[in-house]
Enzyme design. Structure first.
Site, mmCIF file in Angstrom:
data_model
loop_
_atom_site.group_PDB
_atom_site.id
_atom_site.type_symbol
_atom_site.label_atom_id
_atom_site.label_comp_id
_atom_site.label_asym_id
_atom_site.label_seq_id
_atom_site.Cartn_x
_atom_site.Cartn_y
_atom_site.Cartn_z
ATOM 1 N N ARG A 241 0.944 -1.190 0.110
ATOM 2 C CA ARG A 241 -0.010 -0.049 -0.055
ATOM 3 C C ARG A 241 0.833 1.422 0.012
ATOM 4 O O ARG A 241 0.226 2.334 -0.419
ATOM 5 C CB ARG A 241 -0.767 -0.131 1.020
ATOM 6 N N GLU B 256 6.060 -9.501 14.999
ATOM 7 C CA GLU B 256 5.695 -9.996 15.949
ATOM 8 C C GLU B 256 6.148 -11.593 15.906
ATOM 9 O O GLU B 256 6.328 -12.033 17.141
ATOM 10 C CB GLU B 256 4.092 -9.687 16.010
HETATM 11 P P1 AMP Z 1 5.024 -2.636 11.407
HETATM 12 O O1 AMP Z 1 6.209 -3.060 10.706
HETATM 13 O O2 AMP Z 1 4.582 -3.490 12.502
HETATM 14 O O3 AMP Z 1 4.972 -1.090 11.632
HETATM 15 O O4 AMP Z 1 3.940 -2.777 10.608
HETATM 16 C C1 AMP Z 1 3.667 -1.851 9.486
HETATM 17 C C2 AMP Z 1 3.316 -2.516 8.065
HETATM 18 O O5 AMP Z 1 2.251 -3.671 8.248
HETATM 19 C C3 AMP Z 1 2.689 -1.675 7.059
HETATM 20 O O6 AMP Z 1 3.252 -2.099 5.717
HETATM 21 C C4 AMP Z 1 1.141 -1.855 7.150
HETATM 22 O O7 AMP Z 1 0.711 -1.772 5.549
HETATM 23 C C5 AMP Z 1 1.085 -3.309 7.781
HETATM 24 N N1 AMP Z 1 0.182 -3.173 8.960
HETATM 25 C C6 AMP Z 1 0.526 -3.389 10.182
HETATM 26 N N2 AMP Z 1 -0.617 -3.173 10.843
HETATM 27 C C7 AMP Z 1 -1.589 -2.847 10.344
HETATM 28 C C8 AMP Z 1 -2.907 -2.609 10.420
HETATM 29 N N3 AMP Z 1 -3.515 -2.484 11.822
HETATM 30 N N4 AMP Z 1 -3.840 -2.268 9.533
HETATM 31 C C9 AMP Z 1 -3.444 -2.098 8.347
HETATM 32 N N5 AMP Z 1 -2.030 -2.416 7.869
HETATM 33 C C10 AMP Z 1 -1.225 -2.842 8.770
#
Ligand code: AMP
Length: 172
Positions: free
Chosen positions: A59, A96
């Protein structure tokens, strides 16, 4: 025009139980809101000499490509493992549960080029931090990052260097 907040749909337990997925497709589908969103994302970066916008799969491609056009910059995709043709440079990062990997074309950025990193959601911050490391591996300069939605409770911002700007449009 509807407020950005009203155009982000909360989807509980997707793609896994316990995750509240932020669905940005209603925002993309609204012509005026999508345009205003891209304008607002670009605003802090105008006149900063951004040479390339790096969008994170998938996205981040949508917002990043539109921002690249608006900022008169190039667009460079940061992709999941095995999607880009060689030669590539990659970094592994922790999720995670388990590991993931982001890759960039080895010659996609010039040394010293001023780069903006873009994604849709900042959750734990691991993905954005991996993107930052990847851009730096190519010798380019990370001017900052723009993310549409920040999930503040997960403190992804804590993984990002405090001295480098991180702009987010909506905070939950
Ligand atoms: P992080 O590495 O945990 O910050 O996760 C970010 C990535 O995961 C981004 O590329 C987001 O598109 C996706 N992502 C994580 N959590 C969500 C969420 N609650 N809703 C949509 N996309 C998420």
């Amino acid at each position: 025009m509807q407020a950005f907040h009203d155009l982000v749909r909360d989807v509980p337990d997707f793609p896994r139980p316990g995750i509240m997925f932020k669905d940005i497709t209603p925002l993309l589908a609204d012509a005026r809101a999508f345009g205003a969103c891209i304008d607002a994302l670009c605003e802090p970066w105008r006149g900063q000499g951004i040479g390339a916008v790096c969008g994170i799969e998938s996205r981040g491609f949508i917002f990043g490509a539109a921002m690249a056009r608006a900022l008169d910059a190039g667009f460079v995709p940061l992709r999941k493992a095995g999607k880009l043709p060689p030669p590539v440079v990659g970094v592994d990062y922790g999720l995670e549960y388990g590991l993931d990997r982001l890759e960039i074309g080895s010659n996609a950025l010039s040394p010293g080029e001023r780069v903006l990193v873009v994604d849709d959601v900042l959750a734990t911050g691991g993905t954005l931090e991996a993107a930052r490391r990847l851009v730096e591996r190519l010798g380019a300069e990370v001017m900052g990052a723009s993310v549409v939605i920040e999930l503040a409770v997960l403190n992804g911002r804590g993984k990002w260097p405090a001295q480098t700007p991180l702009h987010t449009l909506l905070t939950y």
